[in-house]
Design a protein around this motif. Structure first.
Motif, PDB file in Angstrom:
ATOM      1  N   ARG A 119      -5.751  -0.782  -7.226  1.00  0.00           N
ATOM      2  CA  ARG A 119      -5.656  -2.212  -6.938  1.00  0.00           C
ATOM      3  C   ARG A 119      -5.760  -2.976  -8.249  1.00  0.00           C
ATOM      4  O   ARG A 119      -6.307  -2.480  -9.228  1.00  0.00           O
ATOM      5  CB  ARG A 119      -6.771  -2.647  -5.976  1.00  0.00           C
ATOM      6  CG  ARG A 119      -8.156  -2.468  -6.556  1.00  0.00           C
ATOM      7  CD  ARG A 119      -9.221  -2.308  -5.472  1.00  0.00           C
ATOM      8  NE  ARG A 119     -10.566  -2.247  -6.052  1.00  0.00           N
ATOM      9  CZ  ARG A 119     -11.088  -1.157  -6.595  1.00  0.00           C
ATOM     10  NH1 ARG A 119     -10.379  -0.042  -6.657  1.00  0.00           N
ATOM     11  NH2 ARG A 119     -12.315  -1.179  -7.089  1.00  0.00           N
ATOM     12  N   PRO A 125      -9.142   3.091  -3.960  1.00  0.00           N
ATOM     13  CA  PRO A 125      -7.734   3.294  -4.307  1.00  0.00           C
ATOM     14  C   PRO A 125      -7.247   2.259  -5.325  1.00  0.00           C
ATOM     15  O   PRO A 125      -7.967   1.339  -5.687  1.00  0.00           O
ATOM     16  CB  PRO A 125      -7.024   3.104  -2.963  1.00  0.00           C
ATOM     17  CG  PRO A 125      -7.890   2.090  -2.257  1.00  0.00           C
ATOM     18  CD  PRO A 125      -9.305   2.384  -2.689  1.00  0.00           C
ATOM     19  N   ASP A 154      -3.594   0.007  -2.759  1.00  0.00           N
ATOM     20  CA  ASP A 154      -4.192  -0.644  -1.596  1.00  0.00           C
ATOM     21  C   ASP A 154      -3.957  -2.145  -1.641  1.00  0.00           C
ATOM     22  O   ASP A 154      -4.557  -2.862  -2.443  1.00  0.00           O
ATOM     23  CB  ASP A 154      -5.697  -0.360  -1.566  1.00  0.00           C
ATOM     24  CG  ASP A 154      -6.370  -0.926  -0.321  1.00  0.00           C
ATOM     25  OD1 ASP A 154      -5.694  -1.020   0.725  1.00  0.00           O
ATOM     26  OD2 ASP A 154      -7.554  -1.278  -0.407  1.00  0.00           O
ATOM     27  N   SER A 182       2.887   0.121   3.728  1.00  0.00           N
ATOM     28  CA  SER A 182       2.745  -1.200   4.350  1.00  0.00           C
ATOM     29  C   SER A 182       2.961  -2.252   3.276  1.00  0.00           C
ATOM     30  O   SER A 182       2.895  -1.974   2.081  1.00  0.00           O
ATOM     31  CB  SER A 182       1.360  -1.365   4.991  1.00  0.00           C
ATOM     32  OG  SER A 182       0.332  -1.208   4.026  1.00  0.00           O
ATOM     33  N   ARG A 203       0.601   5.537   0.437  1.00  0.00           N
ATOM     34  CA  ARG A 203      -0.246   6.672   0.810  1.00  0.00           C
ATOM     35  C   ARG A 203       0.537   7.963   0.646  1.00  0.00           C
ATOM     36  O   ARG A 203       1.719   8.021   0.962  1.00  0.00           O
ATOM     37  CB  ARG A 203      -0.730   6.527   2.256  1.00  0.00           C
ATOM     38  CG  ARG A 203      -1.534   5.251   2.492  1.00  0.00           C
ATOM     39  CD  ARG A 203      -2.016   5.137   3.939  1.00  0.00           C
ATOM     40  NE  ARG A 203      -2.653   3.847   4.148  1.00  0.00           N
ATOM     41  CZ  ARG A 203      -2.022   2.751   4.588  1.00  0.00           C
ATOM     42  NH1 ARG A 203      -0.734   2.832   4.901  1.00  0.00           N
ATOM     43  NH2 ARG A 203      -2.671   1.618   4.735  1.00  0.00           N
ATOM     44  N   THR A 220      -4.811   7.129  -0.107  1.00  0.00           N
ATOM     45  CA  THR A 220      -4.287   5.817  -0.444  1.00  0.00           C
ATOM     46  C   THR A 220      -4.242   5.674  -1.960  1.00  0.00           C
ATOM     47  O   THR A 220      -5.286   5.660  -2.625  1.00  0.00           O
ATOM     48  CB  THR A 220      -5.146   4.691   0.161  1.00  0.00           C
ATOM     49  OG1 THR A 220      -5.168   4.836   1.584  1.00  0.00           O
ATOM     50  CG2 THR A 220      -4.572   3.322  -0.182  1.00  0.00           C
ATOM     51  N   SER A 251       0.849  -1.187   0.000  1.00  0.00           N
ATOM     52  CA  SER A 251       0.000   0.000   0.000  1.00  0.00           C
ATOM     53  C   SER A 251       0.884   1.236   0.000  1.00  0.00           C
ATOM     54  O   SER A 251       1.946   1.243   0.629  1.00  0.00           O
ATOM     55  CB  SER A 251      -0.920   0.026   1.224  1.00  0.00           C
ATOM     56  OG  SER A 251      -1.829  -1.062   1.197  1.00  0.00           O
TER      57      SER A 251
END
Length: 272
Positions: A232, A230, A43, A80, A31, A40, A29
């Motif tokens: 993906r 967000p 994600d 993350s 941000r 974000t 992820s």
């Protein structure tokens, strides 16, 4: 996101030859913005790319395609998740060649000077650089043009020099961010065919960003469709077209299978 790995004949991805993974993203992820109100951009993206695959990223503007490339290049750290390139954390300038939408050449240097600068940065001895420059220019279809000024070249020729510069370090991974978007249609088609053939001959792993459905199907052995809000990955499409460098690309473009895959991808890009 479950998928099968086209490079292993339909075997579930990650069950064989883990050491052949060129890129391995798990729950990545990203941000941006202030900590109290972050945006974000990506994600929890999972992505595995096997060595030698040509993976194309498509999706609407703002879905995080370029950010994903920047994570893999080591330019952006995930908020993350983990990102690995050949088993190690990505670092700028190490292990991946990057080609941007604009060539970004040094206008005060010749074509050979631009390539020589890249070779010097990667530790190639001065005595070996002329031979390497000639080899790189031959590889991208610009033989004998090392003495030309960059401003004397067409847009397509400049982009070929940028590709040669990215190949200077002999990267196992090539990241290309809409490199042909600003070119005319004929030059774009010619460079598509050259990059497709070059990747096949060298066995280079490629991640390529585009907004063109036809370009994605022509180039990719896999195409990933990304959605925003967000960002993906929502579709992972295998492209079972011939990858041989000597493939008749004109015939491939006009084939029924090419049209079928182009239709599948266009459908996957439609808003839900």
């Amino acid at each position: 996101m479950p998928r099968t790995d086209p490079a292993s004949g339909g075997t579930p991805a990650g069950t064989a030859a883990e050491e052949q993974l060129a890129v391995d993203l798990a729950g990545v992820s990203v941000r941006y913005g202030p900590a109290k109100q972050p945006v974000t951009v990506l994600d929890a993206v999972d992505l595995r790319v096997r060595a030698g695959e040509f993976v194309v990223l498509v999706g609407p503007s703002g879905c995080g395609k370029t950010t994903l490339l920047r994570v893999i290049a080591g330019f952006v750290r995930p908020a993350s998740g983990t990102a690995l390139v050949r088993g190690a954390a990505p670092r700028p300038g190490r292990g991946a060649g990057v080609v941007f939408q604009q060539p970004r050449l040094f206008p005060w240097r010749t074509v050979g000077g631009n390539l020589g600068f890249a070779l010097a940065r990667h530790g190639v001895p001065r005595s070996q650089r002329p031979g390497r420059i000639a080899e790189l220019l031959e590889r991208v279809g610009l033989p004998g043009m090392g003495g030309r000024r960059t401003w004397e070249l067409s847009g397509g020729q400049q982009q070929r020099v940028a590709l040669a510069r990215a190949l200077a370090a002999e990267p196992e991974l090539l990241l290309m961010d809409e490199p042909f978007a600003a070119l005319d249609a004929l030059t774009r088609e010619r460079l598509q065919e050259e990059v497709r053939s070059l990747a096949g001959r060298l066995g280079t792993t490629v991640l390529f960003v585009t907004h063109s459905v036809e370009e994605a199907v022509l180039l990719g052995s896999r195409v990933l469709v990304m959605a925003a809000g967000p960002g993906r990955v929502v579709t992972d499409l295998a492209v079972p077209l011939p990858r041989d460098p000597d493939t008749d690309v004109a015939g491939l473009r006009s084939s029924a299978e090419f049209a079928r895959l182009r239709g599948l991808l266009a459908g996957a890009l439609l808003p839900a």
